[in-house]
Motif scaffolding. Structure first.
Motif, mmCIF file in Angstrom:
data_model
loop_
_atom_site.group_PDB
_atom_site.id
_atom_site.type_symbol
_atom_site.label_atom_id
_atom_site.label_comp_id
_atom_site.label_asym_id
_atom_site.label_seq_id
_atom_site.Cartn_x
_atom_site.Cartn_y
_atom_site.Cartn_z
ATOM 1 N N LYS A 238 77.673 49.046 31.777
ATOM 2 C CA LYS A 238 78.027 49.012 30.370
ATOM 3 C C LYS A 238 76.930 49.697 29.572
ATOM 4 O O LYS A 238 75.745 49.422 29.777
ATOM 5 N N ASN A 239 77.328 50.587 28.683
ATOM 6 C CA ASN A 239 76.353 51.349 27.883
ATOM 7 C C ASN A 239 75.304 52.018 28.765
ATOM 8 O O ASN A 239 74.108 52.028 28.461
ATOM 9 N N PRO A 274 73.157 46.950 21.166
ATOM 10 C CA PRO A 274 73.020 48.407 21.331
ATOM 11 C C PRO A 274 71.650 48.901 20.857
ATOM 12 O O PRO A 274 71.123 48.427 19.848
#
Length: 275
Positions: A238-239, A274
């Motif tokens: 993820k990311n 994030p």
């Protein structure tokens, strides 16, 4: 029911771990966990990412300190006292953090340099050094030792079982260097355990652990391969980060023991913030 099945400390960052039956919580993680670290001539931290052979150096707790043995060379060992013999402090670097540490001894520097074939020094984090966790995830300005970023790492046995069911050759939990392993629940249950209690102590899962190449290093031989990152990247990415395990914070001192029950107090997804 969720139950603690294994407890570990890693006294010298990136060397072998020690399995415990009970672990005592301090202000910065389990007692003795990653209070020592190897640094290069520029006082930058050294890990298995650069020096695979660190996996072969195994510590034991004794009444006098840490007994470090080279698992590949009989008789090669060093006793590291709990208190450094060199006074004064120096600035060292762990990732983006700069903090004060004490050199342990000339003997330790020479021994580790010989075993690893590089110039390095052993340093210790005194109680007067406060290295804060990432403020975006902190609850109350918590500190950590020389860990990568947080005082504790939690992994569910069901998560490892899920991964191993996808691998040609199952891997042991030591590839992931957890502090706390638990049984019960479903695979990746820890991703939803926002707040829980063990032996009257409140814990918080605050940040998924992004995994690096250390997970690909065999902790018995020092050999490096492609797994488990290749497989994990297919379903745990993820990311652009491969996630396995949860970093923990907690309230107050205390002790936890293998066999203790985990009581979940709040559930919900624990996500990365994030960058």
């Amino acid at each position: 029911m969720l139950t603690i099945s294994e407890l570990y400390i890693y006294p010298i960052k990136s060397l072998g771990g020690i399995a415990l039956n009970s672990a005592t919580l301090t202000d910065r993680g389990f007692e003795h966990d990653r209070r020592w670290m190897l640094v290069d001539d520029n006082n930058q931290f050294i890990t298995q990412r650069e020096v695979n052979a660190m996996a072969l150096l195994k510590p034991q707790l004794t009444g006098q300190g840490l007994l470090i043995q080279n698992s590949r060379i009989a008789g090669e060992e060093l006793l590291v006292p709990f208190e450094p013999t060199i006074t004064g402090t120096t600035m060292v670097t762990v990732w983006s953090n700069h903090c004060r540490a004490q050199r342990v001894s000339e003997e330790a520097d020479a021994w580790f340099s010989k075993q690893l074939g590089i110039s390095c020094k052993l340093v210790y984090m005194p109680d007067t050094t406060n290295r804060f966790v990432d403020g975006r995830y902190a609850h109350n300005k918590e500190v950590t030792s020389f860990s990568d970023g947080f005082p504790l790492l939690l992994i569910g046995q069901a998560s490892l079982d899920d991964l191993n069911s996808r691998l040609a050759t199952p891997l042991p939990i030591n590839r992931f260097r957890p502090n706390v392993v638990f049984t019960g629940g479903t695979a990746f249950e820890e991703d939803t355990m926002k707040q829980f209690e063990i032996n009257g102590i409140t814990f918080f899962c605050v940040k998924p652990c992004a995994r690096c190449i250390i997970t690909t290093i065999d902790q018995q031989s020092g050999a490096k391969a492609k797994e488990p990152l290749t497989t994990l990247s297919s379903y745990r990415k993820k990311n652009n980060k491969i996630l396995f395990g949860q970093n923990l914070l907690y309230k107050g001192p205390g002790k936890i023991t293998v066999g203790d029950t985990i009581t979940i107090q709040e559930k919900g997804a624990v996500e990365l913030i994030p960058d």
